[in-house]
Design a protein around this motif. Sequence first.
Motif, PDB file in Angstrom:
ATOM      1  N   PHE A  31       1.296  23.189  59.401  1.00 42.55           N
ATOM      2  CA  PHE A  31       1.547  21.971  58.639  1.00 42.55           C
ATOM      3  C   PHE A  31       2.449  22.256  57.450  1.00 42.55           C
ATOM      4  O   PHE A  31       2.370  23.320  56.833  1.00 42.55           O
ATOM      5  N   HIS A  32       3.293  21.283  57.149  1.00 45.13           N
ATOM      6  CA  HIS A  32       4.123  21.323  55.947  1.00 45.13           C
ATOM      7  C   HIS A  32       4.009  19.957  55.282  1.00 45.13           C
ATOM      8  O   HIS A  32       4.345  18.939  55.897  1.00 45.13           O
ATOM      9  N   ARG A  33       3.477  19.949  54.073  1.00 49.06           N
ATOM     10  CA  ARG A  33       3.262  18.703  53.323  1.00 49.06           C
ATOM     11  C   ARG A  33       2.443  17.695  54.135  1.00 49.06           C
ATOM     12  O   ARG A  33       2.837  16.541  54.318  1.00 49.06           O
ATOM     13  N   SER A  34       1.345  18.170  54.656  1.00 47.41           N
ATOM     14  CA  SER A  34       0.374  17.356  55.407  1.00 47.41           C
ATOM     15  C   SER A  34       0.918  16.794  56.722  1.00 47.41           C
ATOM     16  O   SER A  34       0.350  15.868  57.287  1.00 47.41           O
ATOM     17  N   THR A  35       2.009  17.350  57.193  1.00 46.52           N
ATOM     18  CA  THR A  35       2.602  16.891  58.444  1.00 46.52           C
ATOM     19  C   THR A  35       2.691  18.066  59.416  1.00 46.52           C
ATOM     20  O   THR A  35       3.212  19.123  59.048  1.00 46.52           O
ATOM     21  N   PRO A  36       2.185  17.895  60.637  1.00 49.84           N
ATOM     22  CA  PRO A  36       2.327  18.984  61.610  1.00 49.84           C
ATOM     23  C   PRO A  36       3.803  19.207  61.930  1.00 49.84           C
ATOM     24  O   PRO A  36       4.527  18.266  62.231  1.00 49.84           O
ATOM     25  N   ARG A  37       4.240  20.462  61.803  1.00 51.36           N
ATOM     26  CA  ARG A  37       5.660  20.755  61.977  1.00 51.36           C
ATOM     27  C   ARG A  37       5.963  21.729  63.105  1.00 51.36           C
ATOM     28  O   ARG A  37       7.051  21.717  63.660  1.00 51.36           O
ATOM     29  N   ALA A  38       5.019  22.594  63.430  1.00 50.59           N
ATOM     30  CA  ALA A  38       5.303  23.608  64.447  1.00 50.59           C
ATOM     31  C   ALA A  38       3.996  24.129  65.034  1.00 50.59           C
ATOM     32  O   ALA A  38       2.925  23.913  64.477  1.00 50.59           O
ATOM     33  N   VAL A  39       4.146  24.807  66.152  1.00 51.52           N
ATOM     34  CA  VAL A  39       3.013  25.484  66.779  1.00 51.52           C
ATOM     35  C   VAL A  39       3.390  26.951  66.924  1.00 51.52           C
ATOM     36  O   VAL A  39       4.481  27.276  67.384  1.00 51.52           O
TER      37      VAL A  39
END
Length: 88
Positions: A31-39
Amino acid sequence: MLSTNISTISDLRFKTDEVLAKADLSPLILFHRSTPRAVILSVEGFNKISEQLDDYYLALRAEEYEKEDKSKIDWVKHSQVKGLLRHV
């Protein structure tokens, strides 16, 4: 399969070894800034998924082949193959 293995960009930056250890257990959502961004996957996990995708693709191709009209295939005789292989 839903993953509850979650980490943040900050964790990755400051606790790299810990985050990578978690990724070894199961896919990790970053997560980056409460947003899922990568796995993040372990190499083993990636290889497993890749093999599963290959198997799935081959199964689909096999199903397609089974549906084909075999009477329209220009078959090669065994003797023709043997003749061609002699010249290789």
